[in-house]
Design a protein around this motif. Structure first.
Motif, PDB file in Angstrom:
ATOM      1  N   GLU A  17      11.761  26.119   2.051  1.00 48.71           N
ATOM      2  CA  GLU A  17      11.479  27.261   1.180  1.00 48.71           C
ATOM      3  C   GLU A  17      12.445  28.418   1.443  1.00 48.71           C
ATOM      4  OE1 GLU A  17       9.639  26.940  -1.332  1.00 48.71           O
ATOM      5  OE2 GLU A  17       8.383  25.238  -0.817  1.00 48.71           O
ATOM      6  N   LEU A  18      12.807  28.632   2.703  1.00 44.37           N
ATOM      7  CA  LEU A  18      13.793  29.669   3.027  1.00 44.37           C
ATOM      8  C   LEU A  18      15.151  29.340   2.426  1.00 44.37           C
ATOM      9  CD1 LEU A  18      12.827  30.481   6.706  1.00 44.37           C
ATOM     10  CD2 LEU A  18      13.012  32.157   4.841  1.00 44.37           C
ATOM     11  N   GLU A  19      15.553  28.096   2.513  1.00 45.01           N
ATOM     12  CA  GLU A  19      16.840  27.681   1.934  1.00 45.01           C
ATOM     13  C   GLU A  19      16.834  27.885   0.424  1.00 45.01           C
ATOM     14  OE1 GLU A  19      20.650  26.796   1.956  1.00 45.01           O
ATOM     15  OE2 GLU A  19      19.482  26.870   3.787  1.00 45.01           O
ATOM     16  N   GLU A  20      15.724  27.534  -0.195  1.00 42.36           N
ATOM     17  CA  GLU A  20      15.597  27.729  -1.640  1.00 42.36           C
ATOM     18  C   GLU A  20      15.623  29.221  -1.987  1.00 42.36           C
ATOM     19  OE1 GLU A  20      12.416  26.739  -5.133  1.00 42.36           O
ATOM     20  OE2 GLU A  20      12.552  25.303  -3.492  1.00 42.36           O
ATOM     21  N   THR A  21      14.940  30.025  -1.204  1.00 45.34           N
ATOM     22  CA  THR A  21      14.926  31.474  -1.428  1.00 45.34           C
ATOM     23  C   THR A  21      16.339  32.043  -1.335  1.00 45.34           C
ATOM     24  OG1 THR A  21      12.669  31.639  -0.590  1.00 45.34           O
ATOM     25  CG2 THR A  21      13.965  33.662  -0.625  1.00 45.34           C
ATOM     26  N   ALA A  22      17.101  31.609  -0.344  1.00 45.93           N
ATOM     27  CA  ALA A  22      18.486  32.065  -0.190  1.00 45.93           C
ATOM     28  C   ALA A  22      19.305  31.696  -1.429  1.00 45.93           C
ATOM     29  CB  ALA A  22      19.105  31.463   1.073  1.00 45.93           C
ATOM     30  N   TYR A  23      19.065  30.520  -1.966  1.00 51.69           N
ATOM     31  CA  TYR A  23      19.764  30.071  -3.180  1.00 51.69           C
ATOM     32  C   TYR A  23      19.442  30.972  -4.365  1.00 51.69           C
ATOM     33  CZ  TYR A  23      20.958  27.075  -7.148  1.00 51.69           C
ATOM     34  OH  TYR A  23      21.482  26.579  -8.314  1.00 51.69           O
ATOM     35  N   TRP A  24      18.152  31.297  -4.558  1.00 47.50           N
ATOM     36  CA  TRP A  24      17.769  32.169  -5.678  1.00 47.50           C
ATOM     37  C   TRP A  24      18.329  33.569  -5.495  1.00 47.50           C
ATOM     38  CZ3 TRP A  24      17.034  28.854  -9.046  1.00 47.50           C
ATOM     39  CH2 TRP A  24      16.199  27.752  -8.884  1.00 47.50           C
TER      40      TRP A  24
ATOM     41  N   GLU B  50      21.166  34.277  -4.045  1.00 47.53           N
ATOM     42  CA  GLU B  50      22.573  34.146  -4.431  1.00 47.53           C
ATOM     43  C   GLU B  50      22.725  34.155  -5.945  1.00 47.53           C
ATOM     44  OE1 GLU B  50      24.215  30.625  -2.602  1.00 47.53           O
ATOM     45  OE2 GLU B  50      23.568  31.271  -0.612  1.00 47.53           O
ATOM     46  N   LEU B  51      21.878  33.411  -6.637  1.00 46.80           N
ATOM     47  CA  LEU B  51      21.964  33.361  -8.099  1.00 46.80           C
ATOM     48  C   LEU B  51      21.657  34.713  -8.731  1.00 46.80           C
ATOM     49  CD1 LEU B  51      20.451  29.901  -9.115  1.00 46.80           C
ATOM     50  CD2 LEU B  51      22.840  30.608  -9.097  1.00 46.80           C
ATOM     51  N   LEU B  52      20.666  35.413  -8.198  1.00 45.55           N
ATOM     52  CA  LEU B  52      20.344  36.743  -8.725  1.00 45.55           C
ATOM     53  C   LEU B  52      21.544  37.678  -8.581  1.00 45.55           C
ATOM     54  CD1 LEU B  52      16.684  37.231  -7.451  1.00 45.55           C
ATOM     55  CD2 LEU B  52      17.415  37.205  -9.856  1.00 45.55           C
TER      56      LEU B  52
ATOM     57  N   THR C 229      22.267  39.764 -12.179  1.00 45.58           N
ATOM     58  CA  THR C 229      20.928  40.121 -12.638  1.00 45.58           C
ATOM     59  C   THR C 229      20.440  41.338 -11.883  1.00 45.58           C
ATOM     60  OG1 THR C 229      20.490  37.811 -13.174  1.00 45.58           O
ATOM     61  CG2 THR C 229      18.570  39.238 -12.919  1.00 45.58           C
ATOM     62  N   ILE C 230      20.829  41.418 -10.628  1.00 45.35           N
ATOM     63  CA  ILE C 230      20.497  42.567  -9.780  1.00 45.35           C
ATOM     64  C   ILE C 230      21.703  42.815  -8.881  1.00 45.35           C
ATOM     65  CG2 ILE C 230      19.373  41.238  -7.963  1.00 45.35           C
ATOM     66  CD1 ILE C 230      17.182  43.483  -7.996  1.00 45.35           C
ATOM     67  N   GLU C 231      21.935  44.051  -8.508  1.00 46.02           N
ATOM     68  CA  GLU C 231      23.092  44.381  -7.674  1.00 46.02           C
ATOM     69  C   GLU C 231      23.004  43.660  -6.330  1.00 46.02           C
ATOM     70  OE1 GLU C 231      23.979  48.573  -7.267  1.00 46.02           O
ATOM     71  OE2 GLU C 231      23.079  48.930  -9.235  1.00 46.02           O
TER      72      GLU C 231
END
Length: 118
Positions: free
Chosen positions: A69-76, A78-80, A85-87
Motif C-alpha cells: 500500500e505504501l508503494e502504491e501510495t508513492a506511485y499515486w 508521483e502521478l499527482l 494536478t497538484i504542485e
C-alpha cells in the motif's frame, strides 16, 4: 510527528485524507485521489492487523500488505505531481513520510524473518 508507529501511520492516513479533500474537482484529480485515499489510509490498518497476527508468518504477511500500500501510495503521489494536478512541492513531505514508513516496515519484516523459527 508522533513517534509510536501506530500513531504515525494514523497521522499519515489523516494527511492523505486532507490531501484528498484539497484536490481540485476535476475527473483526473478525483480518480487519482480516490486511489491514494484507499492505499494511503490502509497502511495503518495493515500495521494494526499485524499486531493481532496469530503467527509470525501472518505478522510478516500483514506488514508486507502495508508495504504494498505504501508503494502504491508513492506511485499515486508521483502521478499527482507529474500530471500537475497538484504542485509537487506540496507533496514532498508526504512522499518523504511514505519513504520513511517503507523503510521502517521493511526493517520490521526483516527482523521478524530473522526471529522466525526455521
Amino acid at each position: 510527528m508522533p513517534s509510536d508507529l501506530k500513531e504515525r501511520t494514523k497521522a499519515f492516513a489523516l494527511r492523505i485524507i486532507r490531501l484528498y479533500s484539497a484536490l481540485p474537482n476535476t475527473t483526473v484529480a478525483q480518480v487519482l485521489g480516490k486511489q491514494i485515499l484507499r492505499s494511503g489510509t490502509s497502511v495503518g490498518a495493515h500495521y494494526r492487523e499485524a499486531h493481532r497476527a496469530r503467527s509470525s508468518a501472518e505478522f510478516i504477511s500483514k506488514l508486507n500488505g502495508g508495504l504494498q500500500e505504501l508503494e502504491e501510495t508513492a506511485y499515486w503521489l508521483e502521478l499527482l505531481a507529474e500530471s500537475e494536478t497538484i504542485e509537487a512541492n506540496r507533496l514532498n513531505t508526504l512522499a518523504q513520510e511514505a519513504d520513511e514508513l517503507t523503510a521502517i516496515l521493511v526493517t520490521l519484516v526483516k527482523n521478524a524473518k530473522q526471529k522466525r523459527p526455521t
